[in-house]
Write an enzyme that holds these catalytic residues in place. Structure first.
Site, PDB file in Angstrom:
ATOM      1  N   SER A  47      11.658  12.783 -30.317  1.00 28.31           N
ATOM      2  CA  SER A  47      10.282  12.891 -29.998  1.00 28.31           C
ATOM      3  C   SER A  47       9.534  11.793 -31.023  1.00 28.31           C
ATOM      4  O   SER A  47       9.595  10.602 -30.789  1.00 28.31           O
ATOM      5  CB  SER A  47       9.698  13.969 -30.235  1.00 28.31           C
ATOM      6  N   HIS A  48       8.581  12.444 -31.801  1.00 24.41           N
ATOM      7  CA  HIS A  48       7.910  11.618 -33.025  1.00 24.41           C
ATOM      8  C   HIS A  48       8.485  10.752 -34.031  1.00 24.41           C
ATOM      9  O   HIS A  48       7.847  10.214 -34.695  1.00 24.41           O
ATOM     10  CB  HIS A  48       6.678  12.365 -33.422  1.00 24.41           C
ATOM     11  N   ASP A  76       3.473  10.014 -27.743  1.00 20.43           N
ATOM     12  CA  ASP A  76       4.529  10.039 -28.820  1.00 20.43           C
ATOM     13  C   ASP A  76       5.949   9.321 -28.219  1.00 20.43           C
ATOM     14  O   ASP A  76       5.869   9.020 -26.733  1.00 20.43           O
ATOM     15  CB  ASP A  76       4.955  11.236 -29.522  1.00 20.43           C
ATOM     16  N   ASP A 134       8.597  10.438 -26.602  1.00 15.41           N
ATOM     17  CA  ASP A 134       9.130  11.018 -25.583  1.00 15.41           C
ATOM     18  C   ASP A 134       7.853  11.363 -24.567  1.00 15.41           C
ATOM     19  O   ASP A 134       8.334  12.057 -23.618  1.00 15.41           O
ATOM     20  CB  ASP A 134      10.005  12.350 -25.566  1.00 15.41           C
ATOM     21  N   ASP A 154       5.376  13.531 -24.670  1.00 16.08           N
ATOM     22  CA  ASP A 154       4.899  14.931 -24.395  1.00 16.08           C
ATOM     23  C   ASP A 154       3.569  15.064 -25.399  1.00 16.08           C
ATOM     24  O   ASP A 154       2.720  16.079 -25.301  1.00 16.08           O
ATOM     25  CB  ASP A 154       5.794  15.939 -24.590  1.00 16.08           C
ATOM     26  N   ARG A 155       3.375  14.184 -26.448  1.00 19.52           N
ATOM     27  CA  ARG A 155       2.082  14.453 -27.155  1.00 19.52           C
ATOM     28  C   ARG A 155       0.936  13.691 -26.789  1.00 19.52           C
ATOM     29  O   ARG A 155       1.464  12.561 -26.004  1.00 19.52           O
ATOM     30  CB  ARG A 155       2.706  14.044 -28.602  1.00 19.52           C
TER      31      ARG A 155
HETATM   32  C1  VG1 Z   1       6.718  19.806 -34.743  1.00 26.08           C
HETATM   33  C2  VG1 Z   1       5.487  20.482 -34.620  1.00 26.08           C
HETATM   34  C3  VG1 Z   1       5.437  21.571 -33.190  1.00 26.08           C
HETATM   35  C4  VG1 Z   1       6.340  20.744 -31.877  1.00 26.08           C
HETATM   36  C5  VG1 Z   1       7.450  20.078 -32.411  1.00 26.08           C
HETATM   37  C6  VG1 Z   1       8.187  19.325 -31.379  1.00 26.08           C
HETATM   38  O1  VG1 Z   1       7.579  21.059 -35.180  1.00 26.08           O
HETATM   39  O2  VG1 Z   1       4.686  21.088 -35.466  1.00 26.08           O
HETATM   40  O3  VG1 Z   1       4.213  21.951 -32.959  1.00 26.08           O
HETATM   41  O4  VG1 Z   1       6.401  21.684 -31.133  1.00 26.08           O
HETATM   42  O5  VG1 Z   1       7.330  19.295 -33.679  1.00 26.08           O
HETATM   43  O6  VG1 Z   1       7.426  18.224 -30.966  1.00 26.08           O
HETATM   44  P1  VG1 Z   1       7.831  21.190 -36.773  1.00 26.08           P
HETATM   45  O7  VG1 Z   1       9.027  22.376 -36.826  1.00 26.08           O
HETATM   46  O8  VG1 Z   1       8.574  19.826 -37.270  1.00 26.08           O
HETATM   47  O9  VG1 Z   1       6.744  21.728 -36.970  1.00 26.08           O
HETATM   48  V1  VG1 Z   1       7.928  17.060 -30.252  1.00 26.08           V
HETATM   49  O10 VG1 Z   1       6.906  15.972 -29.678  1.00 26.08           O
HETATM   50  O11 VG1 Z   1       8.430  16.367 -31.705  1.00 26.08           O
HETATM   51  O12 VG1 Z   1       9.338  17.204 -29.420  1.00 26.08           O
HETATM   52 CO    CO Z   2       7.296  14.654 -28.500  1.00 21.55          CO
END
Ligand code: VG1
Ligand code: CO
Length: 543
Positions: free
Chosen positions: A113-114, A277, A279, A281-282
């Site tokens: 993801s990010h 982001d 992938d 989704d953001r």
């Molecule tokens: C983070 C965000 C959470 C989101 C997750 C996955 O998790 O805070 O809100 O659902 O990333 O997003 P964490 O546990 O690091 O706070 V993605 O776009 O990285 O799949």
């Molecule tokens: Co993501």
């Protein structure tokens, strides 16, 4: 070509976090590491045998290698058909849409993801079930348990499949269909939004800048915004997915989408700016010289739902993750619909959507989505805003200001302290937990703590309980301070501090966010003794 059983030994660190298993690429490159986890998925989801699997990723470094391995393992584990995105690409929301459309038994999405990519970046893998959503906790626990006791895995010795052509192949009786990553998703967007109205908006000269951050959304955004909706060529910037995201950090926020933010706060800024982001989704939404917090964005989308064709009959309910601001709660109250508060992570929204208890949901971490899929969806949020603007023909600033006037404003910020020592982070959280009783009822400058607790959640549909989801300090004036540790980081621990206050008086609706929250920021630092435990004077990222 033949089936082989390979002996292996278990790894003790394959527990999925907030969103799948996320580790540095070098960890995934260890012999058998990926294979062990993939076999644990097949062992935990028997329906995959004889079923259809959707497979794709965000194109980051190691995507290609992992896809070929997973294809060989799928064949050896008796999967009957795999739908794989061309070149191994699928955005997370597109994967969710494709699982649902073709009634697959599940999907494997390769993404961190990010998190940054490249040979020295991160990689990740997660399983989504037949509803298109991330595996619920009971399933991720089973996968983890299987990963701890694994002794061998199944694979074929077949050659790599050519993934660049939309073609069909066979591996050991399993069909591999290479599909367009964009087509089904674009069709779903067209069914959801008023494309002719958005097209007319662009024809009238509306200026959008979309920053794909060299990640997966580029091809989706170019096709949908520029080809289908008539936005001028060049609307999408950084639109070619790169394995290392051009050495950037594919996280759409004020800290990481610098190029876009600079343009949106310049004299000749476009009408709207958006970014997505790694992938896809953001999303981040900006107007001409204004930033829309993700929590506010969710509230505005909910308040304007009936302007959108897919939601014109209204919403069944809404949900937000616990640390997300309460802005959407006020909209739900006015609309007289339910508002659910879930733990962090999209996997908690799926049951509510399947039971039609909610239509829209979101997280403060730049995630918004609806029941059209079971993942958050970056481009969907951008199209939703465009559709609202196409109907209202006013600026994002005006929409936001009017929203605050009607509902009040939830000032909101998140302070992240990254890469802190694991033991120190655990002590900080433990010490907070020890203080909870004392905090209850305590007062500072005429505000009193109404409730201080460690958040836990009982799923209203399957009644499963998730504990230890973050420390909450709730004040009697609507302000909140929340502390939790990240479940997606790969180096040390990341402390997230979420700070929120609520303002209704018209003369206090336009303050600077950090200034408006200063008192609570200070309080959070004192209560959690952040400096003592982290050794840091300042957060590493403020969003
Ligand atoms: C983070 C965000 C959470 C989101 C997750 C996955 O998790 O805070 O809100 O659902 O990333 O997003 P964490 O546990 O690091 O706070 V993605 O776009 O990285 O799949
Ligand atoms: Co993501």
């Amino acid at each position: 070509m033949s089936h082989i059983t390979i002996a292996t030994t278990a790894f003790d660190d394959q527990k999925p976090g907030t969103s799948g298993l996320r580790k540095q690429v070098t960890i995934f490159q260890q012999a058998h590491y990926l294979e062990n986890f993939v076999q644990s998925i097949f062992d935990s989801v028997p329906e995959l045998k004889g079923g259809t699997l959707v497979l794709g990723g965000d194109g980051r470094y190691y995507n290609d290698t992992a896809i070929q391995t997973i294809l060989r393992m799928a064949a050896a584990n008796g999967v009957s058909r795999v739908l794989v995105g061309q070149d191994g690409l699928l955005s997370t929301p597109a994967a969710s849409a494709i699982i649902r459309k073709y009634q697959a038994s599940g999907g494997i999405i390769l993404s961190a993801s990010h998190n940054p990519g490249g040979a020295d970046g991160d990689f990740g893998i997660k399983f989504n079930g037949t509803n298109g959503g991330p595996a619920v906790e009971s399933l991720t626990n089973t996968i983890h348990q299987n990963s701890l006791s694994i002794t061998d895995y199944q694979i074929t010795d077949s050659a790599d499949i050519e993934l660049s052509e939309l073609n069909s192949h066979q591996i050991d009786g399993m069909t591999v269909e290479i599909i367009s990553p964009v087509h089904d998703y674009a069709e779903l967007m067209q069914q959801t939004f008023d494309f002719p109205a958005i097209n007319a908006l662009f024809e009238a000269g509306f200026r959008l800048r979309f920053d794909a951050m060299h990640a997966i959304t580029g091809p989706y955004a170019k096709h949908i915004l520029e080809d289908m909706l008539g936005a001028p060529t060049g609307t999408v910037i950084n639109g070619t997915p790169l394995p290392d995201f051009g050495k950037g950090h594919p996280d759409p926020n004020l800290a990481h989408a610098k190029e876009l933010v600079a343009e949106m706060f310049s004299d000749n800024a476009p009408d709207m700016g958006a970014a997505s982001d790694g992938d896809g989704d953001r999303n981040m939404i900006l107007g001409n010289n204004i930033f829309v917090t993700p929590s506010d964005s969710l509230a505005v989308l909910a308040a304007n739902a009936t302007l959108i064709p897919a939601y014109q009959d209204g919403l069944s309910g809404v949900a937000r993750s616990m640390p997300t601001s309460c802005a959407v709660d006020r909209v739900a109250e006015k609309l007289a619909i339910d508002c659910f508060e879930t733990p962090t992570g999209w996997k908690f929204f799926g049951n509510l959507m399947d039971a039609d208890k909610i239509t829209l949901c979101g997280e403060e971490s730049f995630g918004t989505g609806s029941s059209h899929v079971r993942e958050k969806d970056g481009l969907w949020a951008v199209l939703y805003w465009l559709n609202i603007l196409a109907v209202k023909r006013t600026s994002i600033k005006t929409i936001l200001h009017q929203h605050w006037q009607e509902f009040g404003r939830n000032y909101y910020t998140r302070h992240d302290y990254e890469a802190i020592d694991n033991a120190q982070a655990t002590s900080l959280m433990q010490e907070l937990e020890n203080k909870l009783e004392k905090l209850n009822g305590q007062s500072w400058n005429s505000k009193t703590v109404l409730q201080a607790d460690n958040f836990h959640y009982t799923d209203p549909v399957d009644h499963s309980v998730s504990t230890n989801q973050g420390i909450r300090i709730l004040f009697d004036n609507g302000s909140r301070i929340i502390f939790r540790l990240s479940g997606t980081g790969t180096q040390g621990a990341t402390l997230r501090v979420y700070i929120e206050s609520y303002e209704l008086s018209p003369d206090k609706l336009h303050l600077d966010t950090q200034a408006a929250l200063q008192e609570y920021i200070q309080l959070a630092n004192e209560i959690a003794e952040i400096k003592k435990y982290t050794g840091m004077e300042q957060p590493t990222v403020i969003t």
